[in-house]
Design a protein around this motif. Structure first.
Motif, PDB file in Angstrom:
ATOM      1  N   THR A 141       0.835  -1.204   0.000  1.00  0.00           N
ATOM      2  CA  THR A 141       0.000   0.000   0.000  1.00  0.00           C
ATOM      3  C   THR A 141       0.871   1.257   0.000  1.00  0.00           C
ATOM      4  O   THR A 141       0.596   2.221  -0.745  1.00  0.00           O
ATOM      5  CB  THR A 141      -0.929   0.005   1.225  1.00  0.00           C
ATOM      6  OG1 THR A 141      -1.690  -1.198   1.237  1.00  0.00           O
ATOM      7  CG2 THR A 141      -1.860   1.202   1.201  1.00  0.00           C
ATOM      8  N   ILE A 142       1.924   1.264   0.834  1.00  0.00           N
ATOM      9  CA  ILE A 142       2.848   2.394   0.886  1.00  0.00           C
ATOM     10  C   ILE A 142       3.512   2.613  -0.472  1.00  0.00           C
ATOM     11  O   ILE A 142       3.611   3.752  -0.965  1.00  0.00           O
ATOM     12  CB  ILE A 142       3.935   2.153   1.968  1.00  0.00           C
ATOM     13  CG1 ILE A 142       3.310   2.130   3.370  1.00  0.00           C
ATOM     14  CG2 ILE A 142       5.030   3.219   1.883  1.00  0.00           C
ATOM     15  CD1 ILE A 142       2.701   3.449   3.802  1.00  0.00           C
ATOM     16  N   LYS A 143       3.926   1.515  -1.097  1.00  0.00           N
ATOM     17  CA  LYS A 143       4.591   1.602  -2.392  1.00  0.00           C
ATOM     18  C   LYS A 143       3.667   2.174  -3.465  1.00  0.00           C
ATOM     19  O   LYS A 143       4.061   3.037  -4.261  1.00  0.00           O
ATOM     20  CB  LYS A 143       5.079   0.203  -2.800  1.00  0.00           C
ATOM     21  CG  LYS A 143       5.997   0.177  -4.011  1.00  0.00           C
ATOM     22  CD  LYS A 143       6.520  -1.229  -4.242  1.00  0.00           C
ATOM     23  CE  LYS A 143       7.451  -1.254  -5.448  1.00  0.00           C
ATOM     24  NZ  LYS A 143       7.977  -2.625  -5.687  1.00  0.00           N
ATOM     25  N   GLN A 144       2.411   1.691  -3.459  1.00  0.00           N
ATOM     26  CA  GLN A 144       1.441   2.194  -4.429  1.00  0.00           C
ATOM     27  C   GLN A 144       1.117   3.658  -4.175  1.00  0.00           C
ATOM     28  O   GLN A 144       0.929   4.448  -5.106  1.00  0.00           O
ATOM     29  CB  GLN A 144       0.155   1.343  -4.364  1.00  0.00           C
ATOM     30  CG  GLN A 144       0.341  -0.067  -4.925  1.00  0.00           C
ATOM     31  CD  GLN A 144      -0.857  -0.955  -4.634  1.00  0.00           C
ATOM     32  OE1 GLN A 144      -1.790  -0.557  -3.943  1.00  0.00           O
ATOM     33  NE2 GLN A 144      -0.829  -2.192  -5.130  1.00  0.00           N
ATOM     34  N   GLY A 145       1.062   4.046  -2.863  1.00  0.00           N
ATOM     35  CA  GLY A 145       0.811   5.443  -2.501  1.00  0.00           C
ATOM     36  C   GLY A 145       1.913   6.355  -2.994  1.00  0.00           C
ATOM     37  O   GLY A 145       1.645   7.453  -3.532  1.00  0.00           O
ATOM     38  N   ASP A 146       3.168   5.939  -2.829  1.00  0.00           N
ATOM     39  CA  ASP A 146       4.305   6.729  -3.324  1.00  0.00           C
ATOM     40  C   ASP A 146       4.247   6.899  -4.831  1.00  0.00           C
ATOM     41  O   ASP A 146       4.502   7.990  -5.368  1.00  0.00           O
ATOM     42  CB  ASP A 146       5.631   6.036  -2.948  1.00  0.00           C
ATOM     43  CG  ASP A 146       5.941   6.163  -1.458  1.00  0.00           C
ATOM     44  OD1 ASP A 146       5.342   7.057  -0.807  1.00  0.00           O
ATOM     45  OD2 ASP A 146       6.770   5.377  -0.957  1.00  0.00           O
ATOM     46  N   PHE A 147       3.888   5.800  -5.516  1.00  0.00           N
ATOM     47  CA  PHE A 147       3.792   5.848  -6.978  1.00  0.00           C
ATOM     48  C   PHE A 147       2.712   6.840  -7.413  1.00  0.00           C
ATOM     49  O   PHE A 147       2.917   7.647  -8.333  1.00  0.00           O
ATOM     50  CB  PHE A 147       3.466   4.435  -7.499  1.00  0.00           C
ATOM     51  CG  PHE A 147       3.270   4.360  -8.985  1.00  0.00           C
ATOM     52  CD1 PHE A 147       4.349   4.468  -9.848  1.00  0.00           C
ATOM     53  CD2 PHE A 147       2.000   4.197  -9.526  1.00  0.00           C
ATOM     54  CE1 PHE A 147       4.165   4.399 -11.222  1.00  0.00           C
ATOM     55  CE2 PHE A 147       1.809   4.128 -10.899  1.00  0.00           C
ATOM     56  CZ  PHE A 147       2.903   4.235 -11.755  1.00  0.00           C
ATOM     57  N   LEU A 148       1.573   6.830  -6.712  1.00  0.00           N
ATOM     58  CA  LEU A 148       0.463   7.729  -7.034  1.00  0.00           C
ATOM     59  C   LEU A 148       0.853   9.183  -6.791  1.00  0.00           C
ATOM     60  O   LEU A 148       0.563  10.073  -7.617  1.00  0.00           O
ATOM     61  CB  LEU A 148      -0.762   7.353  -6.197  1.00  0.00           C
ATOM     62  CG  LEU A 148      -2.021   8.206  -6.402  1.00  0.00           C
ATOM     63  CD1 LEU A 148      -2.505   8.118  -7.841  1.00  0.00           C
ATOM     64  CD2 LEU A 148      -3.131   7.760  -5.447  1.00  0.00           C
ATOM     65  N   LEU A 149       1.536   9.458  -5.662  1.00  0.00           N
ATOM     66  CA  LEU A 149       1.976  10.835  -5.357  1.00  0.00           C
ATOM     67  C   LEU A 149       2.949  11.349  -6.415  1.00  0.00           C
ATOM     68  O   LEU A 149       2.867  12.520  -6.822  1.00  0.00           O
ATOM     69  CB  LEU A 149       2.634  10.874  -3.968  1.00  0.00           C
ATOM     70  CG  LEU A 149       1.671  10.780  -2.772  1.00  0.00           C
ATOM     71  CD1 LEU A 149       2.455  10.622  -1.481  1.00  0.00           C
ATOM     72  CD2 LEU A 149       0.772  12.016  -2.709  1.00  0.00           C
ATOM     73  N   ASN A 150       3.859  10.496  -6.853  1.00  0.00           N
ATOM     74  CA  ASN A 150       4.806  10.907  -7.900  1.00  0.00           C
ATOM     75  C   ASN A 150       4.091  11.261  -9.191  1.00  0.00           C
ATOM     76  O   ASN A 150       4.430  12.255  -9.852  1.00  0.00           O
ATOM     77  CB  ASN A 150       5.816   9.776  -8.163  1.00  0.00           C
ATOM     78  CG  ASN A 150       6.808   9.626  -7.034  1.00  0.00           C
ATOM     79  OD1 ASN A 150       7.070  10.591  -6.314  1.00  0.00           O
ATOM     80  ND2 ASN A 150       7.353   8.426  -6.864  1.00  0.00           N
ATOM     81  N   ARG A 151       3.080  10.465  -9.554  1.00  0.00           N
ATOM     82  CA  ARG A 151       2.303  10.749 -10.773  1.00  0.00           C
ATOM     83  C   ARG A 151       1.554  12.074 -10.648  1.00  0.00           C
ATOM     84  O   ARG A 151       1.497  12.861 -11.606  1.00  0.00           O
ATOM     85  CB  ARG A 151       1.302   9.596 -11.029  1.00  0.00           C
ATOM     86  CG  ARG A 151       1.927   8.268 -11.386  1.00  0.00           C
ATOM     87  CD  ARG A 151       2.633   8.309 -12.746  1.00  0.00           C
ATOM     88  NE  ARG A 151       1.702   8.571 -13.824  1.00  0.00           N
ATOM     89  CZ  ARG A 151       1.050   7.620 -14.500  1.00  0.00           C
ATOM     90  NH1 ARG A 151       1.231   6.351 -14.175  1.00  0.00           N
ATOM     91  NH2 ARG A 151       0.234   7.942 -15.481  1.00  0.00           N
ATOM     92  N   ILE A 152       0.984  12.324  -9.457  1.00  0.00           N
ATOM     93  CA  ILE A 152       0.241  13.575  -9.237  1.00  0.00           C
ATOM     94  C   ILE A 152       1.175  14.775  -9.338  1.00  0.00           C
ATOM     95  O   ILE A 152       0.830  15.818  -9.940  1.00  0.00           O
ATOM     96  CB  ILE A 152      -0.468  13.539  -7.867  1.00  0.00           C
ATOM     97  CG1 ILE A 152      -1.613  12.501  -7.888  1.00  0.00           C
ATOM     98  CG2 ILE A 152      -1.023  14.924  -7.496  1.00  0.00           C
ATOM     99  CD1 ILE A 152      -2.225  12.242  -6.538  1.00  0.00           C
TER     100      ILE A 152
END
Length: 388
Positions: free
Chosen positions: A368-379
């Motif tokens: 979940t943390i990894k996916q959250g980081d990926f999403l923040l980078n995309r944003i």
């Protein structure tokens, strides 16, 4: 081929297919093959299967008899001429229903004599004359039986999809339940054991597909696929305690011991029963291609179940529980650990197995943390583009 199973008899061509499979096996003794060849020849002659006879003679399975082949060809040509006359007469003098029945009779004849492509083409013609969804479904079942005879998985897959689309237009529950067994058999034959187990378990109380196999064989497939697909709780509820399975399981040699010794953690008895099932699995035309894979999966399940109770355990204790030598357990577990199938490590010096089961909750948290980081980078990247 008979599309239904109301008479409780297996479809003769599928019986023939199984005998042809046994003839191809090196582990079937020569004496048994003599009887099998006689049975195959009798079935071929009975249904005038000229194309199959020619193929089997070319492969050396049967001896070529040119006179017999000519007789079969002549009878086929004569019968087709009669069927064509009936179709012409129906089209000229009778109604749509009679025309469809005449075309269906020709389809069934091509199936009977083993003319695969002609049968499929005639079934398509018959479908064009068919209005009722139920009758269209029966044509799909005929096609599925052809696919199973030739092990044509592409044809089977397309026919199953076609049947599901037909059910969106309607269709009765009896045919829907029969389709589940056909799809389950297809999934099992293509190594999708989890889906096969689910479909078989859904069909236990409604089984009517006797044209494919007996109910005993159906339970055999259900137990085998369930053991490597279900968790321990589900296995208890859906298989171990299922009254339909309890009523039949004793008729299949070693199957009851195989299932119950696994659930009851009687590992020595399990290995004995398991060895007794290897022969039936190897001599089953749907399971044999997956024999080695299935053997590995079952052992993974049973070793995982044993190790789940321990943080650490001696190799000697595990070997004693399974009734095998320490060297055997060492070699077995080494392979499974290297393949990532078992979460443990071997302390060779101390002769101890130490489990290191992954923490599912922690793994989910990290993902979940990894996916959250990926999403923040995309944003952030998107916001920079918008600012420009």
């Amino acid at each position: 081929m008979d599309g239904g199973g109301e008479d409780g008899k297996q479809q003769p061509h599928l019986v023939l297919a199984h005998k042809l499979f046994l003839l191809s096996r090196s582990d079937v003794d020569d004496l048994a093959k003599v009887d099998l060849r006689a049975d195959v020849l009798a079935a071929v002659k009975s249904d005038d299967m000229a194309a199959l006879y020619e193929s089997l003679a070319a492969d050396g399975v049967l001896e070529m008899d040119a006179a017999l082949l000519a007789e079969m060809r002549a009878r086929i040509d004569e019968e087709i001429r009669k069927l064509d006359e009936k179709i012409a007469d129906a089209e000229e003098n009778l109604g749509e229903s009679e025309v469809r029945e005449a075309h269906l009779a020709k389809s069934l004849y091509f199936i009977r004599v083993g003319e695969k492509e002609k049968a499929l083409e005639q079934l398509r013609v018959t479908e064009g004359k068919t209005v009722a969804v139920g009758q269209k479904m029966d044509l799909v079942f005929y096609t599925l039986q052809i696919g199973l005879f030739y092990m044509d998985f592409d044809l089977i897959s397309k026919s199953i999809d076609k049947a599901k689309n037909l059910f969106e237009e309607g269709g009765d529950w009896e045919r829907k339940n029969r389709l589940k067994v056909y799809e389950g058999l297809y999934c099992m034959a293509t190594r999708n054991f989890k889906k096969a187990a689910s479909l078989f378990l859904d069909s236990i109380s409604t089984f009517t597909t006797y044209e494919l196999f007996t109910y005993d064989t159906f339970i055999f497939y259900t137990v085998l696929t369930s053991v490597i697909s279900l968790d321990r709780v589900s296995l208890k509820q859906k298989v171990v305690d299922a009254p339909e399975i309890l009523a039949v399981i004793g008729k299949v040699p070693h199957l009851s011991e195989f299932l119950n010794s696994l659930y009851n953690c009687q590992y020595k008895s399990f290995f004995i029963a398991f060895s007794g099932l290897t022969e039936p699995i190897k001599l089953d035309r749907y399971l044999q291609p997956h024999f080695r894979y299935y053997m590995r999966e079952v052992r993974t399940v049973v070793y995982s179940q044993f190790l789940e109770s321990y943080k650490s355990v001696t190799m000697e204790a595990m070997a004693a529980a399974f009734g095998v030598t320490v060297d055997f357990i060492d070699q077995e577990l080494s392979r499974f650990i290297a393949a990532g199938k078992l979460h443990c490590k071997i302390d060779k010096v101390a002769g101890v197995l130490e489990t290191n089961r992954p923490d599912a909750r922690n793994a989910f948290y990290q993902a979940t943390i990894k996916q959250g980081d990926f999403l923040l980078n995309r944003i952030q990247k998107l916001s920079r583009v918008i600012d420009l």
